[in-house]
Design an enzyme around this catalytic site. Sequence first.
Site, short mmCIF file in Angstrom:
data_model
loop_
_atom_site.label_atom_id
_atom_site.label_comp_id
_atom_site.label_asym_id
_atom_site.label_seq_id
_atom_site.Cartn_x
_atom_site.Cartn_y
_atom_site.Cartn_z
N HIS A 1 0.87 -1.20 -0.02
CA HIS A 1 0.05 0.09 0.02
C HIS A 1 0.92 1.09 0.03
CE1 HIS A 1 -3.94 2.10 1.70
NE2 HIS A 1 -3.30 2.86 1.10
N HIS B 1 1.93 10.93 0.86
CA HIS B 1 2.72 10.74 1.99
C HIS B 1 4.11 10.87 1.86
CE1 HIS B 1 -0.84 8.77 3.56
NE2 HIS B 1 -1.21 8.22 2.58
N GLU C 1 0.40 7.81 -3.57
CA GLU C 1 1.25 7.57 -2.47
C GLU C 1 2.29 8.49 -2.22
OE1 GLU C 1 0.45 5.33 0.22
OE2 GLU C 1 -1.44 5.34 -0.80
#
Length: 291
Positions: free
Chosen positions: A72, A134, A130
Amino acid sequence: MALTTLLAASALLVPALALPPICPIGPLAPLSCHNTTAIKNTCCTEVQGQVLQVQFWDTDPATGPADHWTIHGLWPDYCDGSYTQYCDESRQYTNISCILEAAGKYDLLAFMEKYWKDDGGEDESFWEHEWGKHGTCYSTLNPSCYTDYKPQEEVVDFFEQVVRLFNLLPTYDFLAASNIYPSATKNYTNAEIMAALHKVRGVNATIECDAGQLYEVEYTFNVKGSVADGLFLPASPVGEGNGCPAEVQYLPKILSSTPTVVDSETCSVGLESTTAASTDTPGATARRAVF
Ligand SMILES: *[C@@H]1O[C@H](CO)[C@@H](O)[C@H](O)[C@H]1NC(C)=O
Ligand SMILES: *[C@@H]1O[C@H](CO)[C@@H](O)[C@H](O)[C@H]1NC(C)=O
Ligand SMILES: *[C@@H]1O[C@H](CO)[C@@H](O)[C@H](O)[C@H]1NC(C)=O
Ligand SMILES: *[C@@H]1O[C@H](CO)[C@@H](O)[C@H](O)[C@H]1NC(C)=O
């Protein structure tokens, strides 16, 4: 005269003060979430120092091999479990595949194509999401932390580190070692899954379920030094609850439901006008945008 010369000389030296810091390395590097005063140098110690390597178990639609979890991401959290996201709009790239290819990271990209999967087939968009949400938030991956910075090299560092950590955390094997295998008929207790994951690292992982079905695991670390090349030490999770009921289903993947990849890129490496022929629009996010 002498003074003027001196002032001129010191003016020339000013840019040197803007050089990236020299950080202590190896065992001497400071450990994130263990500072006792404010962090002075955010290039040397990760500010969001609770780092989570997050993995999926996608069963329907299925992603990745039947006997392997998938990636993930790698999420930065503050030491109390809160976090910030989307930290730098100017680095929300929509050409992750091209960035990795231009850096010669073909093996890394091939690995990601197999193990870092979007459940709607939008792998590239998922990687962009992602990174943008992040990856841009790591203080130690800020471009100002690099000596001789080459554009997007921190992006390459991020993806390499995610894959490196993922390879050290084979969840399927961790569970299998405690005789926990995917099953359509047998359920497992929350406690036995937690115990199996605790056994291999000495600290708890965090598990997540949807309608009682196990679909995610988060492994927590603190980092000595930079996220790019620091030492990742297992840590007890702070702030993330256990997201599963007392009885948990760990279902087999239905491989026939695996989506087709829909957004692979074409890159013209070395040309000034790089064509990232992705179907993505800037800022587009994968279906997992909720995470
Ligand atoms: C550690 O550093 C962070 C960032 O500067 C700061 O917010 C936090 O309060 C520090 N922790 C302690 C115990 O001083
Ligand atoms: C990726 O996109 C950025 C931002 O548009 C651009 O500066 C960079 O050159 C691109 N890299 C590659 C390898 O295409
Ligand atoms: C497993 O758990 C699911 C969801 O709670 C439940 O519907 C099912 O009956 C359980 N199966 C067994 C074998 O206990
Ligand atoms: C680890 O998880 C188990 C099971 O959920 C829990 O009982 C235990 O308190 C946790 N340990 C720590 C140190 O949080």
